[in-house]
Design a protein around this motif. Structure first.
Motif, mmCIF file in Angstrom:
data_model
loop_
_atom_site.group_PDB
_atom_site.id
_atom_site.type_symbol
_atom_site.label_atom_id
_atom_site.label_comp_id
_atom_site.label_asym_id
_atom_site.label_seq_id
_atom_site.Cartn_x
_atom_site.Cartn_y
_atom_site.Cartn_z
ATOM 1 N N GLU A 156 3.525 0.928 23.990
ATOM 2 C CA GLU A 156 3.275 -0.391 23.594
ATOM 3 C C GLU A 156 1.902 -0.466 23.713
ATOM 4 O OE1 GLU A 156 6.458 -3.750 21.608
ATOM 5 O OE2 GLU A 156 6.161 -0.977 22.720
ATOM 6 N N ARG A 157 1.609 -1.935 22.094
ATOM 7 C CA ARG A 157 0.212 -1.836 21.807
ATOM 8 C C ARG A 157 0.313 -3.427 23.003
ATOM 9 N NH1 ARG A 157 -2.926 -0.548 17.861
ATOM 10 N NH2 ARG A 157 -2.331 1.170 16.048
ATOM 11 N N THR A 158 -0.746 -3.460 23.067
ATOM 12 C CA THR A 158 -1.477 -4.716 23.863
ATOM 13 C C THR A 158 -2.019 -5.739 23.216
ATOM 14 O OG1 THR A 158 -2.458 -3.541 25.523
ATOM 15 C CG2 THR A 158 -2.806 -6.587 25.015
ATOM 16 N N LEU A 159 -0.807 -7.073 23.216
ATOM 17 C CA LEU A 159 -0.826 -7.784 22.263
ATOM 18 C C LEU A 159 -1.907 -9.084 22.209
ATOM 19 C CD1 LEU A 159 3.032 -9.211 22.170
ATOM 20 C CD2 LEU A 159 1.831 -7.187 20.853
ATOM 21 N N ASN A 160 -2.490 -9.208 20.435
ATOM 22 C CA ASN A 160 -3.383 -9.813 21.551
ATOM 23 C C ASN A 160 -3.281 -11.165 20.976
ATOM 24 O OD1 ASN A 160 -5.628 -7.659 21.341
ATOM 25 N ND2 ASN A 160 -5.480 -7.111 19.529
ATOM 26 N N THR A 161 -4.034 -12.593 21.205
ATOM 27 C CA THR A 161 -4.068 -13.845 20.900
ATOM 28 C C THR A 161 -4.215 -14.191 19.692
ATOM 29 O OG1 THR A 161 -6.437 -14.314 21.547
ATOM 30 C CG2 THR A 161 -5.275 -14.708 23.675
ATOM 31 N N ARG A 162 -3.437 -15.005 19.466
ATOM 32 C CA ARG A 162 -3.560 -15.625 17.571
ATOM 33 C C ARG A 162 -5.209 -15.727 17.763
ATOM 34 N NH1 ARG A 162 1.496 -17.255 15.849
ATOM 35 N NH2 ARG A 162 3.025 -16.445 17.302
ATOM 36 N N GLU A 163 -5.529 -16.656 18.187
ATOM 37 C CA GLU A 163 -6.735 -17.148 18.203
ATOM 38 C C GLU A 163 -7.986 -15.293 17.702
ATOM 39 O OE1 GLU A 163 -5.114 -20.436 19.540
ATOM 40 O OE2 GLU A 163 -5.101 -17.723 20.979
ATOM 41 N N THR A 164 -7.898 -14.559 18.430
ATOM 42 C CA THR A 164 -8.566 -13.690 18.816
ATOM 43 C C THR A 164 -7.991 -12.823 17.274
ATOM 44 O OG1 THR A 164 -8.616 -12.554 21.456
ATOM 45 C CG2 THR A 164 -8.489 -11.240 19.891
ATOM 46 N N VAL A 165 -6.911 -12.825 17.037
ATOM 47 C CA VAL A 165 -6.315 -11.877 15.640
ATOM 48 C C VAL A 165 -7.188 -12.818 14.330
ATOM 49 C CG1 VAL A 165 -4.520 -11.917 14.256
ATOM 50 C CG2 VAL A 165 -4.041 -10.971 16.028
ATOM 51 N N ALA A 166 -6.506 -14.379 14.745
ATOM 52 C CA ALA A 166 -7.749 -14.494 12.947
ATOM 53 C C ALA A 166 -9.188 -14.579 13.371
ATOM 54 C CB ALA A 166 -7.331 -16.606 13.751
ATOM 55 N N GLU A 167 -9.486 -14.370 14.398
ATOM 56 C CA GLU A 167 -11.139 -14.452 14.339
ATOM 57 C C GLU A 167 -11.269 -12.710 13.759
ATOM 58 O OE1 GLU A 167 -15.585 -13.848 17.430
ATOM 59 O OE2 GLU A 167 -13.209 -14.242 18.121
#
Length: 462
Positions: free
Chosen positions: A130-141
């Motif tokens: 399974e992938r590690t889910l990144n935070t919404r802030e990280t993904v947006a960046e």
């Protein structure tokens, strides 16, 4: 003739005339004239772009090939490729897609570059775990980083100007109930279970979560949305994504009753079967801050003879005639490594710009005694030395100690003998006295140690 110069992240492409920021053709491997990187263009030797991408080996799997050939030979169509922000930069695998998109755009078709603001929050299934889910802030960046990278490789002018889209725009407003009713009802679990990525995970100890299992539905919904908004009728992607690509073609056929298309490009591997673009877990990133132009150039320069012609087809805009000539040179004069030098020039210039390519070639020349080390720019020189054995030493450190610190010799006594035998140079000057010190006299406060003709090391003074 013009060449495309691609600037740093976020900068717009600019045009430079052939001859500006040129490099010696001995490094490009043709004659004694001067060349620069080839301008992106379709090859007029082919009747249409479909024939060209097939010859270049870019079609590993696809929907109906005759229909695709007719489609790409006719009026301009809209097509797309998606890039998920699972890291702060794209890598060489993504470059295959960017080059494919550019070729289709040069043929008159209209590209949509999709940056996955929503799919990046989920992640497509990996084969092992399974992938590690990144935070919404990280993904947006990361969405911002990837968007600016995609923008560098496409044209945003003319009748077929590119457009960047973010799937979060249509996914975020949708409720879970709407998603299940409007999209989920068109999918059959049995079919989803047969997808290669899903099947591999089901048979592993890790299993697969519902989150990653649902990824193919999200990607299928993207294609449906782009078909409805822009009339998009083609999606490209890696062949390992074929299950996700056909998720969209199947969904559009069920919902809209029309046939759309998908092309899966091959996964690039080396002739010995090893994974392309990674060494000890280190990807070759397109962001210069994560992988310097010098490192990228050296990566391509080290391409095996058995792989270099395939790489020229996929990763450059050289014509069929030019590539066939390099194929002849690889066979007749492999020691010249002409094809590798041209490949390294072309890709480095396309990704980082012709100035950066010229700088790294100048650094390569100077390090091996064919140029002036002091004339190099500090950043390129530092990047070059980081790829060599290196050490950081205090100002005034003895050369003998620096030889040991960098690993060029195993002991102080061996270092003294090497100097006495006339086999050591510092910054291009032979070291005559074993009491000499390292001053970091080159740009950026560095020095270059050489033992013998070809054994080099970098010294960072500070």
């Amino acid at each position: 003739m013009h060449c495309l110069s691609v600037g740093p992240r976020g900068a717009a492409p600019t045009m430079c005339r052939r001859g500006e920021a040129s490099v010696a053709d001995s490094l490009a491997g043709v004659s004694e004239t001067v060349v620069s990187a080839t301008a992106p263009a379709i090859d007029p030797a082919f009747e249409n772009v479909w024939d060209e991408i097939v010859w270049r080996g870019l079609v590993h799997v696809s929907t109906d090939q005759e229909a695709l050939r007719a489609l790409l030979s006719g009026d301009p169509i809209t097509y797309y490729c998606g890039f998920d922000p699972t890291a702060p930069s794209l890598h060489l695998g993504n470059l295959v897609q960017l080059l494919t998109m550019r070729r289709l755009q040069l043929a008159g078709h209209k590209p949509l570059g999709l940056v996955g603001g929503s799919t990046g929050l989920v992640g497509d299934p990996r084969p092992s775990a399974e992938r590690t889910l990144n935070t919404r802030e990280t993904v947006a960046e990361w969405v911002g980083y990837l968007r600016s990278q995609v923008e560098r490789f496409l044209s945003f002018e003319g009748d077929n100007a590119a457009r960047i889209v973010n799937n979060l725009d249509w996914t975020a407003p949708m409720s879970a109930i709407d998603f299940l009713r409007e999209i989920g009802k068109h999918y059959r679990v049995g079919t989803m279970l047969k997808k290669d990525a899903v099947a591999a995970r089901l048979n592993s100890e890790a299993g697969i979560s519902y989150t990653e299992f649902s990824y193919q539905i999200l990607q299928g919904m993207d294609f449906l949305e782009l078909y409805r908004q822009y009339g998009c009728v083609l999606q490209t992607g890696g062949s390992d994504q074929w299950g996700n690509l056909t998720s969209g073609t199947d969904l559009i056929h069920r919902v809209e009753g029309v046939h759309v298309h998908a092309i899966g490009t091959p996964l690039i591997t080396n002739s010995d079967g090893t994974k392309f673009g990674k060494s000890e877990g280190n990807a070759i990133w397109l962001d210069a801050a994560m992988c310097s132009p010098y490192r990228m150039y050296q990566f391509w320069l080290n391409t095996d003879d058995a792989d270099v012609i395939e790489r020229l087809k996929i990763f450059t805009f050289l014509t069929r005639a030019e590539i066939e000539e390099y194929e002849r040179l690889v066979e007749a004069e492999p020691f010249r490594r002409a094809a590798q030098k041209r490949l390294a020039l072309e890709v480095t210039a396309f990704v980082h710009g012709t100035d950066a390519a010229a700088a790294v070639i100048a650094a390569s020349e100077a390090l091996f005694g064919q140029g002036d080390l002091a004339a190099l720019d500090a950043i390129t020189l530092r990047h070059a030395l980081e790829e060599l054995p290196n050490a950081t030493v205090a100002p005034g450190t003895n050369v003998v100690q620096a030889l040991v610190d960098t690993g060029l010799v195993s002991s102080l006594s061996e270092g003294r003998r090497a100097i006495a035998q006339g086999g050591v140079s510092l910054d291009g000057v032979k070291v005559e006295d074993e009491s000499a010190t390292v001053s970091g006299a080159l740009p950026g406060g560095v020095s270059v140690l050489r033992r013998g003709k070809k054994t080099l090391a970098g010294v960072f003074v500070g």
